[in-house]
Design a protein around this motif. Structure first.
Motif, PDB file in Angstrom:
ATOM      1  N   GLU A 168       0.932  -1.225   0.010  1.00 24.03           N
ATOM      2  CA  GLU A 168      -0.017   0.025   0.028  1.00 24.03           C
ATOM      3  C   GLU A 168       0.702   1.192   0.072  1.00 24.03           C
ATOM      4  N   ASN A 169       2.002   1.139  -0.145  1.00 27.14           N
ATOM      5  CA  ASN A 169       3.151   2.214  -0.161  1.00 27.14           C
ATOM      6  C   ASN A 169       3.448   2.820  -1.394  1.00 27.14           C
ATOM      7  N   ASP A 170       2.965   1.667  -2.348  1.00 30.53           N
ATOM      8  CA  ASP A 170       3.342   1.992  -3.657  1.00 30.53           C
ATOM      9  C   ASP A 170       2.365   2.647  -4.626  1.00 30.53           C
ATOM     10  N   PRO A 171       2.782   4.136  -4.953  1.00 32.52           N
ATOM     11  CA  PRO A 171       1.929   5.008  -5.911  1.00 32.52           C
ATOM     12  C   PRO A 171       1.353   4.348  -7.151  1.00 32.52           C
ATOM     13  N   TYR A 172       2.202   3.626  -7.962  1.00 36.40           N
ATOM     14  CA  TYR A 172       1.793   3.030  -9.166  1.00 36.40           C
ATOM     15  C   TYR A 172       0.600   2.252  -8.932  1.00 36.40           C
ATOM     16  N   ARG A 173       0.631   1.317  -7.852  1.00 42.98           N
ATOM     17  CA  ARG A 173      -0.392   0.582  -7.444  1.00 42.98           C
ATOM     18  C   ARG A 173      -1.879   1.233  -7.181  1.00 42.98           C
ATOM     19  N   ALA A 174      -1.612   2.337  -6.607  1.00 42.56           N
ATOM     20  CA  ALA A 174      -2.561   3.012  -6.361  1.00 42.56           C
ATOM     21  C   ALA A 174      -3.494   3.850  -7.532  1.00 42.56           C
ATOM     22  N   LEU A 175      -2.433   4.054  -8.278  1.00 43.93           N
ATOM     23  CA  LEU A 175      -2.780   4.568  -9.585  1.00 43.93           C
ATOM     24  C   LEU A 175      -3.677   3.610 -10.570  1.00 43.93           C
ATOM     25  N   TRP A 176      -2.997   2.607 -10.656  1.00 43.36           N
ATOM     26  CA  TRP A 176      -3.851   1.444 -11.341  1.00 43.36           C
ATOM     27  C   TRP A 176      -5.195   1.124 -10.798  1.00 43.36           C
ATOM     28  N   ALA A 177      -5.211   0.979  -9.594  1.00 44.61           N
ATOM     29  CA  ALA A 177      -6.495   0.856  -8.840  1.00 44.61           C
ATOM     30  C   ALA A 177      -7.455   1.953  -9.201  1.00 44.61           C
ATOM     31  N   PHE A 178      -7.141   3.126  -9.055  1.00 40.02           N
ATOM     32  CA  PHE A 178      -7.928   4.223  -9.286  1.00 40.02           C
ATOM     33  C   PHE A 178      -8.285   4.324 -10.615  1.00 40.02           C
ATOM     34  N   ILE A 179      -7.366   3.984 -11.660  1.00 37.75           N
ATOM     35  CA  ILE A 179      -7.907   4.036 -13.072  1.00 37.75           C
ATOM     36  C   ILE A 179      -8.928   3.111 -13.496  1.00 37.75           C
ATOM     37  N   ALA A 180      -8.796   1.842 -12.857  1.00 37.34           N
ATOM     38  CA  ALA A 180      -9.964   1.118 -13.044  1.00 37.34           C
ATOM     39  C   ALA A 180     -11.213   1.421 -12.461  1.00 37.34           C
ATOM     40  N   GLU A 181     -11.017   1.757 -11.317  1.00 33.06           N
ATOM     41  CA  GLU A 181     -12.358   2.349 -10.599  1.00 33.06           C
ATOM     42  C   GLU A 181     -12.831   3.338 -11.086  1.00 33.06           C
ATOM     43  N   TYR A 182     -12.221   4.066 -11.708  1.00 30.90           N
ATOM     44  CA  TYR A 182     -12.606   5.456 -12.352  1.00 30.90           C
ATOM     45  C   TYR A 182     -13.824   5.235 -13.597  1.00 30.90           C
ATOM     46  N   GLU A 183     -13.569   4.088 -14.030  1.00 29.58           N
ATOM     47  CA  GLU A 183     -14.787   3.740 -15.113  1.00 29.58           C
ATOM     48  C   GLU A 183     -15.836   3.468 -14.649  1.00 29.58           C
ATOM     49  N   LEU A 184     -16.009   2.894 -13.443  1.00 25.79           N
ATOM     50  CA  LEU A 184     -17.271   2.512 -12.716  1.00 25.79           C
ATOM     51  C   LEU A 184     -17.753   3.762 -11.769  1.00 25.79           C
ATOM     52  N   SER A 185     -17.171   4.504 -11.348  1.00 26.00           N
ATOM     53  CA  SER A 185     -17.680   5.642 -10.288  1.00 26.00           C
ATOM     54  C   SER A 185     -16.317   6.646 -10.132  1.00 26.00           C
ATOM     55  N   PRO A 186     -16.299   7.751 -11.119  1.00 26.54           N
ATOM     56  CA  PRO A 186     -15.263   8.761 -10.699  1.00 26.54           C
ATOM     57  C   PRO A 186     -15.153   9.111  -9.282  1.00 26.54           C
ATOM     58  N   GLU A 187     -16.396   9.416  -8.753  1.00 27.47           N
ATOM     59  CA  GLU A 187     -16.282   9.951  -7.364  1.00 27.47           C
ATOM     60  C   GLU A 187     -15.845   9.087  -6.447  1.00 27.47           C
ATOM     61  N   GLN A 188     -16.083   7.741  -6.491  1.00 31.80           N
ATOM     62  CA  GLN A 188     -15.838   6.720  -5.501  1.00 31.80           C
ATOM     63  C   GLN A 188     -14.219   6.404  -5.813  1.00 31.80           C
ATOM     64  N   ALA A 189     -13.843   6.536  -7.012  1.00 36.51           N
ATOM     65  CA  ALA A 189     -12.381   6.253  -7.338  1.00 36.51           C
ATOM     66  C   ALA A 189     -11.599   7.377  -6.600  1.00 36.51           C
ATOM     67  N   THR A 190     -12.124   8.579  -6.865  1.00 34.15           N
ATOM     68  CA  THR A 190     -11.482   9.756  -6.280  1.00 34.15           C
ATOM     69  C   THR A 190     -11.351   9.622  -4.691  1.00 34.15           C
ATOM     70  N   ARG A 191     -12.303   9.167  -4.012  1.00 31.10           N
ATOM     71  CA  ARG A 191     -12.261   8.814  -2.778  1.00 31.10           C
ATOM     72  C   ARG A 191     -11.395   8.053  -2.185  1.00 31.10           C
ATOM     73  N   HIS A 192     -11.319   6.846  -2.751  1.00 29.74           N
ATOM     74  CA  HIS A 192     -10.571   5.912  -2.540  1.00 29.74           C
ATOM     75  C   HIS A 192      -9.109   6.101  -2.660  1.00 29.74           C
ATOM     76  N   LEU A 193      -8.807   6.854  -3.762  1.00 27.39           N
ATOM     77  CA  LEU A 193      -7.337   7.358  -4.044  1.00 27.39           C
ATOM     78  C   LEU A 193      -6.939   8.287  -3.001  1.00 27.39           C
ATOM     79  N   ARG A 194      -7.770   9.342  -2.427  1.00 29.89           N
ATOM     80  CA  ARG A 194      -7.579   9.904  -1.455  1.00 29.89           C
ATOM     81  C   ARG A 194      -7.139   9.057  -0.145  1.00 29.89           C
ATOM     82  N   GLU A 195      -8.009   8.284   0.115  1.00 27.48           N
ATOM     83  CA  GLU A 195      -7.496   7.554   1.192  1.00 27.48           C
ATOM     84  C   GLU A 195      -6.310   6.529   0.986  1.00 27.48           C
TER      85      GLU A 195
END
Length: 300
Positions: A168-195
């Motif tokens: 969970e310290n790796d920003p690249y992993r966080a970015l890919w998780a965000f990129i995929a989730e953004y397709e489903l819900s931009p708001e939720q993806a942004t919230r999870h990326l913030r966390e």
């Protein structure tokens, strides 16, 4: 600041072709006018000489099937590193014929299928990799990416989330998780990326990319920080390959096709063939062109 190498600066945005994806605005030209350019990596002489040695061993040495499979896989990795993808894919296939339980070879060949948009074959390859080695974490990354590009974001989120959980310290992993989730819900993806951003390693420069995606810093601030901490030309080129790709994704999500297209082309220009970001930059370009084609067909 950078004493060991010469830095090239883009003086005019007109030097970059915008292609069929659109013409950038004046603000885009101003933003990219300060862009730090990469010096494309030359083909590694060491890698080429190692390929020659592997060729000699494979042609002349009496090898057991497992030994030959391992050498073929290693030579395939070298072919990939110098951009000879067709030869790499052939070696991975040959390695699997000799050693069908090689998880790494299934993973590598799955990446090639993803790049070719042969998604069913890619899923099968990554599934095989994880069946052989359920803890092979990069198969989760690459299967997640294949699912994302194959239009299955719900499944992609699961794999990329599992990949993030392993570090969970790796920003690249966080970015890919965000990129995929953004397709489903931009708001939720942004919230999870913030966390997720609260757990990232601040010493990793790519944390700045997460800050850009969260609108905590501007694109100009990111571009101005790309060379900080860099000590040699190879390190700079590697970093720019990554930065160009994620900047391309950033603009593609906002509908800025011209800017996204240019950034993906710049990622390809680095010649950092083995990076995930280089591998999928061309696929991103193809998808942008397909979108434009479909829109033009719909308007006719």
């Amino acid at each position: 600041m950078l004493k060991s190498f010469f830095i090239l600066w883009l003086v005019s945005f007109s030097l970059i072709l915008s292609g069929c994806a659109g013409v950038p605005s004046s603000s885009a030209r101003s933003q990219m006018g300060n862009l730090l350019l990469a010096e494309p990596l030359p083909a590694s002489a060491r890698s080429q000489m190692t390929i020659v040695r592997y060729n000699q061993i494979l042609a002349q040495a009496p090898l057991q099937a497992q030994e030959r499979a391992e050498l073929l896989y290693q030579r395939g990795m070298l072919y990939d590193s110098v951009g000879l993808s067709g030869l790499a894919q052939y070696d991975y296939n040959q390695a699997l014929k000799l050693k069908p339980d090689m998880a790494e070879a299934y993973n590598s060949i799955g990446i090639h299928f993803t790049q070719q948009q042969e998604f069913i074959q890619a899923y099968e390859a990554f599934d095989s990799s994880l069946e052989i080695d359920p803890e092979f974490e990069f198969a989760f990354l690459n299967r997640g990416i294949a699912l994302y590009y194959g239009g299955r974001p719900e499944l992609a989120v699961q794999d990329l989330g599992a990949f993030l959980e392993r570090n969970e310290n790796d920003p690249y992993r966080a970015l890919w998780a965000f990129i995929a989730e953004y397709e489903l819900s931009p708001e939720q993806a942004t919230r999870h990326l913030r966390e997720a951003s609260t757990r990232l390693d601040p010493r990793n420069w790519a944390t700045l990319l997460v800050e850009l995606y969260l609108d905590d810093i501007s694109e100009s601030e990111l571009l101005g920080a790309l060379a900080i901490g860099v000590t040699n030309q190879r390190q700079l080129t590697d970093r720019l390959c990554e930065a160009y790709f994620y900047l391309g994704k950033y603009h593609a999500a906002r509908g800025h096709r011209g800017r996204a297209s240019n950034y993906f082309k710049l990622a390809l220009s680095t010649n950092v063939y083995e990076y995930v970001e280089h591998r999928y930059a061309r696929l991103e370009l193809n998808m942008l062109r397909e979108d434009v084609y479909k829109e033009n067909q719909a308007q006719q």
